[in-house]
Design an enzyme around this catalytic site. Structure first.
Site, PDB file in Angstrom:
ATOM      1  N   CYS A   1       0.646  -0.705  -0.042  1.00 53.21           N
ATOM      2  CA  CYS A   1       0.145   0.008  -0.210  1.00 53.21           C
ATOM      3  C   CYS A   1       0.956   1.588   0.241  1.00 53.21           C
ATOM      4  O   CYS A   1       0.179   2.376   0.303  1.00 53.21           O
ATOM      5  CB  CYS A   1      -0.566  -0.215   1.306  1.00 53.21           C
ATOM      6  SG  CYS A   1      -2.615  -0.996   0.952  1.00 53.21           S
TER       7      CYS A   1
HETATM    8  N1  COA Z   1     -20.367  -9.126   7.497  1.00 51.74           N
HETATM    9  C1  COA Z   1     -21.193  -8.911   8.182  1.00 51.74           C
HETATM   10  N2  COA Z   1     -20.452  -8.994   8.969  1.00 51.74           N
HETATM   11  C2  COA Z   1     -19.536  -9.399   9.149  1.00 51.74           C
HETATM   12  C3  COA Z   1     -17.940  -9.413   7.759  1.00 51.74           C
HETATM   13  C4  COA Z   1     -19.047  -9.108   6.564  1.00 51.74           C
HETATM   14  N3  COA Z   1     -18.494  -8.940   5.393  1.00 51.74           N
HETATM   15  N4  COA Z   1     -16.808 -10.004   7.778  1.00 51.74           N
HETATM   16  C5  COA Z   1     -16.553  -9.870   9.467  1.00 51.74           C
HETATM   17  N5  COA Z   1     -17.701  -9.764   9.536  1.00 51.74           N
HETATM   18  C6  COA Z   1     -18.691 -10.106  11.701  1.00 51.74           C
HETATM   19  C7  COA Z   1     -17.352 -10.799  12.153  1.00 51.74           C
HETATM   20  O1  COA Z   1     -17.675 -11.987  11.802  1.00 51.74           O
HETATM   21  C8  COA Z   1     -17.500 -10.412  13.189  1.00 51.74           C
HETATM   22  O2  COA Z   1     -18.706 -10.726  14.025  1.00 51.74           O
HETATM   23  P1  COA Z   1     -18.128 -11.186  15.488  1.00 51.74           P
HETATM   24  O3  COA Z   1     -18.096  -9.022  16.371  1.00 51.74           O
HETATM   25  O4  COA Z   1     -19.766 -11.887  16.356  1.00 51.74           O
HETATM   26  O5  COA Z   1     -17.200 -11.924  16.042  1.00 51.74           O
HETATM   27  C9  COA Z   1     -18.127  -8.903  13.118  1.00 51.74           C
HETATM   28  O6  COA Z   1     -18.141  -8.491  12.224  1.00 51.74           O
HETATM   29  C10 COA Z   1     -16.765  -7.706  13.555  1.00 51.74           C
HETATM   30  O7  COA Z   1     -15.447  -8.581  12.760  1.00 51.74           O
HETATM   31  P2  COA Z   1     -14.506  -7.710  12.411  1.00 51.74           P
HETATM   32  O8  COA Z   1     -13.318  -8.413  11.841  1.00 51.74           O
HETATM   33  O9  COA Z   1     -13.334  -7.301  13.802  1.00 51.74           O
HETATM   34  O10 COA Z   1     -14.444  -5.660  11.606  1.00 51.74           O
HETATM   35  P3  COA Z   1     -14.241  -4.660  11.604  1.00 51.74           P
HETATM   36  O11 COA Z   1     -14.579  -4.199  12.626  1.00 51.74           O
HETATM   37  O12 COA Z   1     -12.483  -5.371  12.155  1.00 51.74           O
HETATM   38  O13 COA Z   1     -13.960  -4.111  10.282  1.00 51.74           O
HETATM   39  C11 COA Z   1     -12.163  -3.640   8.306  1.00 51.74           C
HETATM   40  C12 COA Z   1     -13.189  -4.964   9.538  1.00 51.74           C
HETATM   41  C13 COA Z   1     -11.290  -5.133   7.426  1.00 51.74           C
HETATM   42  C14 COA Z   1     -13.107  -2.979   7.877  1.00 51.74           C
HETATM   43  C15 COA Z   1     -11.668  -2.784   9.126  1.00 51.74           C
HETATM   44  O14 COA Z   1     -10.970  -4.253  10.325  1.00 51.74           O
HETATM   45  C16 COA Z   1     -10.189  -2.253   8.879  1.00 51.74           C
HETATM   46  O15 COA Z   1     -10.408  -1.645   7.512  1.00 51.74           O
HETATM   47  N6  COA Z   1      -9.028  -2.320   9.584  1.00 51.74           N
HETATM   48  C17 COA Z   1      -7.924  -2.052   8.499  1.00 51.74           C
HETATM   49  C18 COA Z   1      -7.643  -2.126   7.759  1.00 51.74           C
HETATM   50  C19 COA Z   1      -6.703  -1.849   6.412  1.00 51.74           C
HETATM   51  O16 COA Z   1      -5.934  -0.874   6.579  1.00 51.74           O
HETATM   52  N7  COA Z   1      -5.362  -3.106   5.962  1.00 51.74           N
HETATM   53  C20 COA Z   1      -4.732  -2.747   5.667  1.00 51.74           C
HETATM   54  C21 COA Z   1      -5.581  -3.066   4.221  1.00 51.74           C
HETATM   55  S1  COA Z   1      -4.105  -2.655   2.749  1.00 51.74           S
END
Ligand code: COA
Length: 376
Positions: free
Chosen positions: A159
């Protein structure tokens, strides 16, 4: 013209694929795949041998990431539950490859905007998260397609590839090894995204950007002084893709999910926000810039929550859209191109002497800052 050895950004270019996928379309396709998988595997799920898949939701995606849509090079095969991957006919070696094609589109716009003749460009860096092949370098193909002499090479810092590319280009200018360097970032992230993975299927989008970094002596009247560049890397497995040329040495792992993008999103969020916020503040101090005076932040576009926290820590207050514009709502995460898209689309209204910051962060971990000041 006598070189000043002062690097500036002369212009930028953007190529946006015509097709876009809304969250509603994406979730409809994903949930159809999940329903089919669960029916096809009903007996194994019942016997406890296979885990049932859970559906995705538009509400979750928008709340957790801020993403509402993403552009892609090939929409139909991505949404087709039997494919869930981009598809296009293989190109012959005589045809321009896909990454080069979109890189050239963005690069031409940057060259035209600066009024730059290709004869005066010394180098092309292709800075992106994934390269289409091992070799020859994508940068050399782009260089050839544009008719540029000199040299080109590829660089991948995930990135942060574009900001690492900008510093590399700026260093060529500072050292006097070049007067004009094109940094091109074609990001066909739909190729590395696991569209069947609920945790990440909504994250990425395709795009290409270009940044023309030049010696101030030859820059067009309207340009951006580069006040300073800073890069940082800290090893982490929290964003990883094990695809590579040695996969065939371990055939048992080929085709497994780890050969596409995988992340521990929550850990990334928690670890990267403080790292980047302090990096920006320290770099501002080194450059004698009061962080609160930064007119605009063009931040990496992965998550609106991350950007809100980083901007708050840097500016000392909750940033509005004017201070920290969002493009991930319509582009998704476009890897290294995100902060450059934000800069390209949201910089023309700034006034002479306004200071801004282009900042990227992501896998590696890697982070890069480019402080700029508008000239004219
Ligand atoms: N639809 C519905 N629910 C979902 C889902 C989806 N597509 N994907 C995950 N969930 C659920 C999970 O199962 C979890 O449920 P639980 O609380 O019952 O266990 C809940 O939502 C939270 O999941 P989580 O993975 O912890 O979500 P989050 O709030 O961390 O959001 C991201 C996920 C990826 C959006 C976030 O972590 C993020 O953007 N992080 C930074 C990523 C980044 O900058 N990466 C760099 C890449 S270049």
């Amino acid at each position: 013209m006598k070189a000043t050895h002062k690097p500036v950004i002369s212009s930028t270019g953007l190529f946006t694929p015509a097709e876009s996928i809304s969250n509603a379309e994406l979730v409809e396709s994903f949930n159809a795949y999940v329903a089919k998988f669960n029916i096809d595997n009903a007996d194994a799920i019942e016997a406890g041998e296979v885990e049932a898949l859970a559906p995705s939701s538009v509400e979750f995606i928008e709340k957790a990431s801020g993403i509402k849509a993403r552009h892609v090079m090939a929409k139909e095969p991505v949404l087709d539950i039997d494919t869930m991957s981009p598809r296009w006919p293989e190109r012959s070696n005589d045809e321009l490859s896909m990454m080069a094609e979109i890189g050239v589109r963005a690069a031409k716009q940057a060259l035209e905007t600066a009024g730059r003749d290709v004869k005066d460009v010394d180098a092309v860096l292709c800075a992106a998260s994934n390269m289409e092949r091992g070799y020859p370098a994508m940068a050399i193909e782009i260089q050839q397609a544009l008719g540029i002499n000199g040299f080109g090479f590829d660089m991948n810092v995930a990135c942060s590839s574009a900001t690492f590319g900008i510093q590399t280009a700026a260093d060529y200018i500072r050292a006097g090894n070049a007067k004009s360097v094109l940094v091109v970032s074609p990001e066909i992230t739909s190729g590395h995204l696991n569209w069947r993975d609920r945790d990440s299927h909504f994250i990425f989008g395709d795009v290409a950007t270009a940044v023309l970094v030049e010696d101030a002596a030859i820059a067009p009247e309207e340009h951006w002084d580069i006040l300073g560049t800073k890069l940082k890397t800290v090893f982490s497995n929290n964003i990883r893709n094990n695809f590579g040329f040695l996969n065939r040495a371990s055939p048992e792992g080929e085709g497994k999910a780890d050969k596409l993008f995988v992340q521990e999103g929550r850990k990334v969020f928690k670890e990267v926000v403080p790292m980047v916020a302090s990096m920006i503040v320290e770099e501002a101090e080194r450059l004698g810039v009061d962080p609160e005076s930064i007119r605009r932040l063009w931040l990496h576009q992965a998550n609106t929550g991350m950007n809100r926290l980083i901007a708050h820590r840097v500016l000392g207050h909750e940033a509005n859209e004017d201070e920290s514009p969002t493009v991930l709502d319509t582009y998704g995460n476009t890897s290294s191109a995100g902060s450059i898209i934000a800069f390209h689309l949201h910089s023309k209204d700034l006034k002479a002497n306004d200071t801004g910051l282009i900042c990227s962060f992501g896998a590696g971990y890697s982070a890069g800052t480019v402080f700029v000041r508008k000239v004219n």
